[in-house]
Design an enzyme around this catalytic site. Structure first.
Site, PDB file in Angstrom:
ATOM      1  N   CYS A 211       0.863  -1.174   0.000  1.00 57.55           N
ATOM      2  CA  CYS A 211       0.000   0.000   0.000  1.00 57.55           C
ATOM      3  C   CYS A 211       0.900   1.225   0.000  1.00 57.55           C
ATOM      4  O   CYS A 211       1.771   1.347   0.878  1.00 57.55           O
ATOM      5  CB  CYS A 211      -0.899  -0.022   1.235  1.00 57.55           C
ATOM      6  SG  CYS A 211      -1.838   1.490   1.534  1.00 57.55           S
TER       7      CYS A 211
ATOM      8  N   CYS B  57      -1.792   3.685  -6.511  1.00 60.26           N
ATOM      9  CA  CYS B  57      -2.491   2.995  -5.423  1.00 60.26           C
ATOM     10  C   CYS B  57      -2.641   1.547  -5.867  1.00 60.26           C
ATOM     11  O   CYS B  57      -2.965   1.283  -7.040  1.00 60.26           O
ATOM     12  CB  CYS B  57      -3.857   3.628  -5.172  1.00 60.26           C
ATOM     13  SG  CYS B  57      -4.937   2.675  -4.057  1.00 60.26           S
TER      14      CYS B  57
END
EC number: 5.1.1.3
Length: 258
Positions: free
Chosen positions: A70, A182
């Protein structure tokens, strides 16, 4: 050995899928912080505490390496995780550097898609400042895309309309590369390819992250692997329905059905 993958939700599965292809002789533990997804709309202090608590739970499973799959979590907590634990820990960052290098000779610009929180963090500004000496990088927050992904919303009309709305203000002829900053966003690579002009390349940091993981495993002497690509799923909320969702999403990625 077991390699841990951590993300706020299912986005890190796009990185895990890369690892399953490149490092099939390992076993994996995937943790999703379902109690707190999405991270992109929360404060740094909140997210830091969520990450540290979730990773502590993962460590009880006997990990030999950890991937913080992440970009936001990496920016906020990877340094502290490395201080706490002695095992190999790999983080993520948007693939801005390779994108700038690829575009340097073309005169085209780079457009980075990311969450609002990632784009606000000092680490992102430092990355862009370090590699973008020509001022060719633009950034576009796409917070709704994480929510779509978490709902397994992959309808081409709905997502296509969303992208077209977000990109309406941009002259896409000016751009040569879109960076998916992302880990949720690569779920939408196929739809993006249908929306964007054919001259625009789409890049993400997943392959580079797994190359880094492989190099660290070799350095720590645990590269050979004695596993079979088995994946154990966990989530902070403990929901079986979410674990089933992760199985579904990973299968969609592995079978290229998105």
């Amino acid at each position: 050995m077991t390699i841990g993958f951590f993300d706020s939700g299912i986005g890190g599965l796009t990185v895990l899928e890369e690892s399953l292809r490149r490092l099939p002789a390992q076993d994996y533990l995937y943790m999703a912080d379902t109690l707190h997804v999405p991270y992109g709309t929360k404060s740094q202090d909140e997210v830091r505490s969520y990450i540290l608590d979730a990773v502590e739970t993962m460590m009880a499973e006997g990990l030999e390496a950890l991937v913080v799959a992440c970009n936001t979590a990496t920016s906020i907590a990877v340094n502290e995780l490395r201080e706490r634990y002695s095992l190999p820990i790999v983080g993520m960052e948007p693939a801005v550097k390779p994108a700038v290098e690829m575009n340097r000779a073309t005169g085209k610009r780079v457009l980075v898609f990311a969450t609002q929180l990632t784009l606000q963090l000092p680490k992102y500004y430092a990355l862009v400042s370090r590699v973008d000496d020509g001022g060719i990088v633009d950034s576009l927050p796409l917070p709704e895309l994480v929510r779509y992904c978490e709902a397994l919303q992959f309808d081409r009309r709905i997502i296509g309309d969303y992208f077209r709305e977000k990109l309406a203000a941009y002259n896409l002829d000016d751009y040569g590369i879109v960076v998916l900053g992302c880990t949720h966003y690569p779920f939408y690579t196929n739809i993006l390819q249908e929306i964007l002009p054919p001259h625009i390349q789409i890049v993400n940091g997943n392959a580079g992250t797994i190359r880094r993981l492989a190099a660290l495993l070799s350095r720590y002497g645990v590269a050979s692997g004695r596993g079979s690509g088995q994946v154990k799923f966990m989530c902070t909320g403990g929901e079986q329905a979410y674990i089933d969702k992760m199985h579904t999403a990973l299968n969609l990625l592995r079978e290229n059905k998105l």
